[in-house]
Design a protein around this motif. Structure first.
Motif, PDB file in Angstrom:
ATOM      1  N   VAL A   1       0.872  -1.179   0.000  1.00 31.35           N
ATOM      2  CA  VAL A   1       0.000   0.000   0.000  1.00 31.35           C
ATOM      3  C   VAL A   1       0.908   1.227   0.000  1.00 31.35           C
ATOM      4  O   VAL A   1       1.658   1.464   0.949  1.00 31.35           O
ATOM      5  N   VAL A   2       0.844   1.999  -1.081  1.00 31.73           N
ATOM      6  CA  VAL A   2       1.725   3.138  -1.300  1.00 31.73           C
ATOM      7  C   VAL A   2       0.984   4.424  -0.931  1.00 31.73           C
ATOM      8  O   VAL A   2      -0.223   4.534  -1.169  1.00 31.73           O
ATOM      9  N   PRO A   3       1.665   5.400  -0.311  1.00 28.26           N
ATOM     10  CA  PRO A   3       1.004   6.677  -0.041  1.00 28.26           C
ATOM     11  C   PRO A   3       0.354   7.244  -1.302  1.00 28.26           C
ATOM     12  O   PRO A   3       0.892   7.109  -2.410  1.00 28.26           O
ATOM     13  N   ALA A   4      -0.798   7.878  -1.122  1.00 29.24           N
ATOM     14  CA  ALA A   4      -1.573   8.347  -2.272  1.00 29.24           C
ATOM     15  C   ALA A   4      -0.750   9.258  -3.187  1.00 29.24           C
ATOM     16  O   ALA A   4      -0.862   9.182  -4.419  1.00 29.24           O
ATOM     17  N   ALA A   5       0.090  10.104  -2.609  1.00 29.99           N
ATOM     18  CA  ALA A   5       0.865  11.042  -3.414  1.00 29.99           C
ATOM     19  C   ALA A   5       1.894  10.345  -4.304  1.00 29.99           C
ATOM     20  O   ALA A   5       2.365  10.925  -5.281  1.00 29.99           O
ATOM     21  N   LEU A   6       2.258   9.114  -3.948  1.00 32.02           N
ATOM     22  CA  LEU A   6       3.280   8.390  -4.703  1.00 32.02           C
ATOM     23  C   LEU A   6       2.706   7.288  -5.581  1.00 32.02           C
ATOM     24  O   LEU A   6       3.451   6.665  -6.347  1.00 32.02           O
ATOM     25  N   ALA A   7       1.405   7.033  -5.472  1.00 31.27           N
ATOM     26  CA  ALA A   7       0.819   5.876  -6.145  1.00 31.27           C
ATOM     27  C   ALA A   7       0.932   5.967  -7.664  1.00 31.27           C
ATOM     28  O   ALA A   7       1.194   4.960  -8.331  1.00 31.27           O
ATOM     29  N   GLY A   8       0.736   7.155  -8.227  1.00 29.75           N
ATOM     30  CA  GLY A   8       0.788   7.290  -9.688  1.00 29.75           C
ATOM     31  C   GLY A   8       2.159   6.961 -10.242  1.00 29.75           C
ATOM     32  O   GLY A   8       2.301   6.180 -11.196  1.00 29.75           O
ATOM     33  N   ALA A   9       3.195   7.539  -9.634  1.00 31.14           N
ATOM     34  CA  ALA A   9       4.556   7.277 -10.099  1.00 31.14           C
ATOM     35  C   ALA A   9       4.939   5.820  -9.865  1.00 31.14           C
ATOM     36  O   ALA A   9       5.615   5.199 -10.696  1.00 31.14           O
ATOM     37  N   PHE A  10       4.485   5.257  -8.736  1.00 28.78           N
ATOM     38  CA  PHE A  10       4.787   3.858  -8.450  1.00 28.78           C
ATOM     39  C   PHE A  10       4.132   2.953  -9.485  1.00 28.78           C
ATOM     40  O   PHE A  10       4.742   1.968  -9.944  1.00 28.78           O
ATOM     41  N   ALA A  11       2.904   3.268  -9.876  1.00 33.69           N
ATOM     42  CA  ALA A  11       2.210   2.462 -10.884  1.00 33.69           C
ATOM     43  C   ALA A  11       2.955   2.484 -12.217  1.00 33.69           C
ATOM     44  O   ALA A  11       3.036   1.459 -12.907  1.00 33.69           O
TER      45      ALA A  11
END
Length: 490
Positions: free
Chosen positions: A345-355
């Protein structure tokens, strides 16, 4: 060798570079090894001793030693730290002139594993020994119900779903996991923050790759999970072991000042291997200090479902708004290891880049298993199974604890019984060789991993056995504890 004189000369030569003291010491020692002033086989001074001699903080010396180890220049052993073979790499046998095709880092990690008695205790699934840690009660898993859900998932698959899957995981499973975590663990997330992996080790590897650059500092618990140590070194990070006490990971002001982390790996719900539970005050302090230095906490919640002294504690991830926490979970402990499904579970602010990063390298597949697991979670069968296992594991923990008190606690104390699937039996006498005793246990047909082998730096302070009880029937505990007690010094 006069280390103070060596460091002073090195500092005069490189003063214009403006290096901090920890970098300066590391570079000085590395230069001495390469130049032959510290020959292969030389045992370096203990970190406490060298810190006093040089007038440095001990963490500064720990940083230098850890970096040298990650680069293959030194090898840790039970007595301290030793300079590795010539050219700054471990000595390995080879049929090709001294090189076996592995990178220097891989050869170093293999050398470290070769010194760890626990690394050799790899047992086949059909010969699981008591007290193998991390193994659930597999004969209690509702296999017939799971087969039905798998069959239903396979029958419902479309030809399109036979193609490569979503690199983040099947949307239905990600939604089901998010719903479960919000209800059961207090995690604040939506499905877009959940990413499926094939195990905790994979989760760790991808997190270190995504959230840290080579040379950044990773804090791990000391003693702690060897997989985190291997992942950190494999990623080229500076690994610093942070001491653990009865309230979990305990960083000092010196730690925050001398080796500020980029990432902090912790197992707060049931520390591995000591069994400590991170106290509420310690959790809040860790969150606040991590945010202040710009660090991310990797919260490994590997067996949090099994709390025996009341309801499970809420995850750190949900304690404060926008917590600087990457949350890891797995179904290997709650269901069965062969499932090979875990999640991040990635912090919301980082989820896009992580995806975007995941899309370029994540494994894609196991669609039917993911859909069956989503069904298992949403049907209520998962929660029912966990409740049943919690009761069973509590009974087995009690049986083991009582048996150890009768047969093995003359010179030891039990730790970590409030949660999880294992106990720690800590020896009072540091002279007892838990590595040798662990080997004796293996020869006697059961697994009792050495606590000292879980150290992530010098002087772990824990000496004893790690004892998994989840897969051991309660009626077997007394006989096993008697055999275990028979191995201990009189």
């Amino acid at each position: 060798m006069d280390f103070a004189l060596l460091l002073s000369a090195f500092e005069r030569t490189h003063r214009e570079r403006g290096w901090p003291r920890q970098r300066l010491l590391h570079e000085c020692l590395r230069a001495a090894i390469r130049g032959g002033q510290l020959a292969p086989g030389t045992r370096l001074a203990a970190t406490r001793v060298l810190a006093v001699e040089l007038g440095l903080a001990r963490n500064t010396v720990l940083y230098a030693y850890e970096q040298l180890a990650s680069e293959g220049f030194v090898l840790p052993d039970r007595r301290g730290t030793v300079v590795a073979g010539s050219a700054g790499v471990p000595v390995v046998s080879s049929v090709s002139g001294g090189h076996d095709g592995l990178s220097r880092r891989a050869r170093h990690l293999r050398g470290v594993a070769g010194q760890d008695v626990n690394a050799a205790l790899v047992f086949p699934a059909d010969a699981m020994g008591a007290f193998a840690p991390g193994v659930p009660a597999l004969d209690e898993f509702p296999l017939a119900q799971w087969r039905r859900m798998l069959d239903r998932a396979w029958r419902a698959l479309t030809p399109r779903q036979l193609n490569y899957g979503d690199p983040a995981g099947e949307p239905q499973l990600r939604m089901a996991i998010a719903e479960h975590l919000r209800a059961a663990r207090g995690v604040v997330c939506d499905a877009g923050q959940v990413f499926i992996t094939d195990g905790t080790q994979s989760s760790l590897d991808v997190c270190l790759r995504a959230f840290a650059d080579q040379g950044d500092t990773l804090w791990i618990e000391h003693p702690g999970y060897g997989g985190a140590l291997a992942a950190g070194r494999g990623a080229g990070l500076q690994v610093a072991g942070i001491a653990v006490d009865m309230d979990g990971i305990a960083p000092t002001d010196d730690d925050w000042r001398d080796t500020p982390p980029r990432l902090i790996y912790t197992t707060p719900s049931h520390q591995y291997p000591t069994g400590s539970v991170l106290s509420p005050a310690r959790r809040m302090a860790l969150l606040e200090r991590a945010r202040a230095v710009g660090a991310l906490i990797i919260e490994d919640d590997y067996d949090s479902e099994f709390r025996h002294g009341g309801p499970p504690l809420a995850a750190m991830q949900g304690l404060v708004a926008d917590a600087p926490v990457v949350y890891l979970g797995t179904f290997s402990k709650t269901m069965f290891p062969a499932l090979r499904i875990a999640f991040i579970v990635v912090p919301a602010a980082l989820a896009g880049a992580f995806a975007q990063m995941q899309a370029q390298g994540a494994a894609r597949g196991r669609v039917a298993e993911q859909l069956a697991l989503a069904d298992f979670l949403r049907s209520g069968l998962f929660a029912r199974h966990v409740r049943r296992m919690r009761r069973l594991y509590c009974q087995r923990r009690d049986a083991l604890g009582e048996a150890l008190q009768r047969h093995a606690c003359g010179g030891a104390a039990i730790h970590g019984g409030t949660a999880g699937m294992h106990l720690a039996l800590r020896f009072h006498d540091r002279a007892w060789d838990d590595l040798a005793l662990s080997r004796s246990a293996a020869q006697d047909g059961f697994v009792a991993l050495a606590l000292s082998a879980h150290g992530t730096g010098e002087g772990a302070g824990w000496n004893g056995f790690l004892l998994g009880y989840a897969q051991v029937p309660a009626e077997n505990m007394d006989g096993l504890a008697r055999r275990l007690g028979g191995l201990l010094p009189a």
